[in-house]
Design an enzyme around this catalytic site. Structure first.
Site, PDB file in Angstrom:
ATOM      1  N   GLU A 160       9.815  16.091  15.419  1.00 17.69           N
ATOM      2  CA  GLU A 160      10.222  15.877  14.025  1.00 17.69           C
ATOM      3  C   GLU A 160       9.449  16.869  13.146  1.00 17.69           C
ATOM      4  OE1 GLU A 160       8.947  12.335  11.828  1.00 17.69           O
ATOM      5  OE2 GLU A 160      10.969  12.169  11.011  1.00 17.69           O
ATOM      6  N   CYS A 166      13.583  10.937   6.371  1.00 15.41           N
ATOM      7  CA  CYS A 166      13.566  10.435   7.753  1.00 15.41           C
ATOM      8  C   CYS A 166      14.863  10.778   8.478  1.00 15.41           C
ATOM      9  CB  CYS A 166      13.318   8.934   7.772  1.00 15.41           C
ATOM     10  SG  CYS A 166      14.500   8.014   6.777  1.00 15.41           S
ATOM     11  N   GLU A 172      10.202   1.184  10.324  1.00 16.72           N
ATOM     12  CA  GLU A 172      11.194   2.252  10.087  1.00 16.72           C
ATOM     13  C   GLU A 172      10.480   3.571  10.336  1.00 16.72           C
ATOM     14  OE1 GLU A 172      14.275   1.933   9.648  1.00 16.72           O
ATOM     15  OE2 GLU A 172      14.483  -0.156   9.039  1.00 16.72           O
ATOM     16  N   LYS A 200       0.868  -1.189   0.000  1.00 20.13           N
ATOM     17  CA  LYS A 200       0.000   0.000   0.000  1.00 20.13           C
ATOM     18  C   LYS A 200       0.898   1.230   0.000  1.00 20.13           C
ATOM     19  CE  LYS A 200      -1.945   2.589   3.079  1.00 20.13           C
ATOM     20  NZ  LYS A 200      -1.796   3.863   2.345  1.00 20.13           N
TER      21      LYS A 200
END
Ligand code: NAD
Length: 490
Positions: free
Chosen positions: A391, A293, A258, A182
């Site tokens: 973040e 990331c 992750e 997906k």
């Protein structure tokens, strides 16, 4: 290819099931980040459609010979797939660039070759592993044999659609599994072509399926499905936690996660070339407009070189030119959505309220159609500042100063994240002390970012993840081990 006409890109609003496109009526509006225009409607697979896709993938796993054929034949198909991907750049690159934040010149020059090489890397591992023979008494043979899980559920983020997708799909297929991928609902279309090319290369139909939809309905249904043997996910820490909980309650089934990061770039005053290091630091937070990331989002710098270093960063940040992914001139891509750009701005504004000083940037570019955020430098922050804690996932770099190694390590430590870190110093012993002292999954010394040495795995410590992508580790994570004990007759 440096540019293209975005209106000439044809997208297929479909799933890819059993080796064929399955057109489906639209449910989710998809917009181009570069100019904010809605350009397609994406189907949203409900639990029944996910059940059909997973059952189809399971049937392909059982009835095709993909898992049972000699591994070198699997590898041959995958190498052909990699060749087709490279040969398809004229179609695949605009498909990737039109709806994502990846500039087309980078997709052609970096993403596509990276994906092709990644597939080749995992193909080469297909016959480079074995099980184990146990130290039993000699009238017995005890061993472990490696087997695929069956169907792997892969859920990907939007920031590098093809390259994050191939991290999941390539090792799973090389190990003999079927895959249901997906992609993110914000960047769904290149994955369809990616899967189509796999079938063209000779992958049995049904071994690689793409199902479209959002996380709450489609992603959730993948995690819950009893025929999914394992879920591999890349995305935010909050979603990863939710996926792990769903997989625990409906399985339990194993997960690879992750997740997010807040990675420091630590610079000592002994670096031989301040401008060169500052250039590396700038690239590591402005590449893909900070939507990476492992973005190096916290500069931790020895006080004595602060001034020239920040002067270089300011010049570099202010020289970046925002613009669409389909023009050659732009050097700063868009933020994936206006909502995400507003989120970035919210963190910057809270950071300023908490005492940060804006050296440059600090707001959205106006009048460009899409949402573009000014590369931003924030000084005067402490470890509790929102821009240091959260973040941001945008081109925002905080600056903190240290006087000695111990202080550098203390500033670099983050309560939540432990994805990556950069260390810049001319002193090898100091670099090695820092490597030992940093609680993160990857440390780069005198560089920042991955190379194409795919043998090196990647993955986070703390809340940045569980398990690894890339490397032998990612391949083996797609295998389970069966113990066998045989009595030998005399
Ligand atoms: P996200 O967590 O919002 O979404 C990722 C994927 O999960 C999407 O496909 C989404 O539809 C799906 N999803 C959302 N909720 C779900 C649920 N409840 N169940 C199942 N699936 C669900 O992340 P994003 O905004 O697409 O990506 C940005 C994040 O990804 C950042 O935090 C970034 O750090 C992280 N990331 C990590 C790595 C890494 O290697 N560690 C690499 C790239 C991105």
């Amino acid at each position: 290819m440096n540019s293209f006409d975005p209106n000439s890109v044809n997208v297929r609003c479909a799933h890819f099931i059993g080796g064929e496109y399955r057109d489906s009526s639209g449910r989710i509006d998809v917009s181009r980040p570069s100019d904010g225009q809605a350009y397609a409607e994406l189907p949203l697979a409900d639990a029944d459609t996910v059940d059909e896709v997973v059952s189809n993938a399971h049937q392909a796993f059982v009835s095709s010979d993909w898992a049972s054929r000699p591994p070198r034949e699997r590898a041959r198909v995958m190498r052909r797939w990699a060749d087709l991907i490279e040969a398809d750049a004229q179609i695949l690159a605009p498909l990737e660039a039109v709806g994502s934040t990846r500039p087309v010149k980078d997709v052609v020059g970096w993403d596509i070759p990276y994906v092709a090489e990644g597939i080749r890397f995992f193909a080469e591992l297909a016959d480079k592993h074995g099980g184990q023979v146990a130290a039993t008494q000699t009238d017995r043979l005890g061993m472990q044999i490696a087997e695929p899980y069956g169907v792997i559920g892969a859920i990907a983020p939007w920031n590098f659609p093809l390259s994050m997708g191939h991290w999941k799909v390539a090792p799973a297929l090389a190990a003999g599994n079927a895959v249901v991928l997906k992609p993110s609902e914000m960047t769904p279309f290149s994955s369809l072509r990616f899967a189509e090319l796999a079938v063209q290369a000779g992958l049995p139909a049904g071994m690689f399926n793409v199902v479209q939809g959002d996380g709450r309905t489609t992603g959730d249904a993948i995690c819950r499905h009893p025929r999914i043997g394992k879920v591999t996910f890349t995305g935010s820490t909050a979603t990863g936690a939710s996926i792990m909980s769903t997989c625990a309650l409906t399985g339990p089934k194993p997960v690879t996660l992750e997740l997010g990061g807040k990675s420091p770039q630590i610079v000592f005053a002994d670096v031989p070339d301040i401008e060169r290091t500052a250039h590396t630091v700038a690239l590591a937070i402005t590449g893909n407009a900070g939507q990476v990331c492992v973005s190096g989002s916290r500069l931790i710098i020895q006080r004595s070189i602060l001034e020239p270093f920040v002067a270089y960063l300011k010049r570099y940040f202010e020289a970046l030119r925002p613009g669409p992914t389909w023009t050659a001139e732009s050097t700063l891509p868009p933020i994936i959505s206006r909502l995400q750009a507003q989120r970035i701005d919210g963190i910057v504004q809270r950071s300023v309220q908490a005492g940060a000083e804006v050296i440059t940037g600090g707001q959205l570019f106006e009048g460009l159609g899409g949402a573009y955020y000014q590369p931003t430098l924030l000084a005067g922050v402490n470890s509790q500042n929102p821009a240091v804690l959260e973040e941001v996932f945008g081109p925002v770099l905080t600056i903190q100063c240290f006087d000695d190694e111990a202080e550098a390590l203390a500033l670099a430590a983050h309560d939540t994240y432990g994805l990556a870190a950069g260390v810049h110093t001319a002193d090898l012993n100091r670099a090695l002390r820092m490597v030992r002292g940093l609680e993160v999954g990857t440390v780069w010394v005198n560089r920042y970012g991955r190379s194409n040495d795919n043998i090196i795995p990647t993955g986070g410590y703390k809340r940045s993840g569980i398990g690894k992508d890339l490397g032998r580790e990612a391949f083996e994570a797609n295998l389970r081990f069966k113990s066998v004990l045989i009595d030998i007759a005399h």
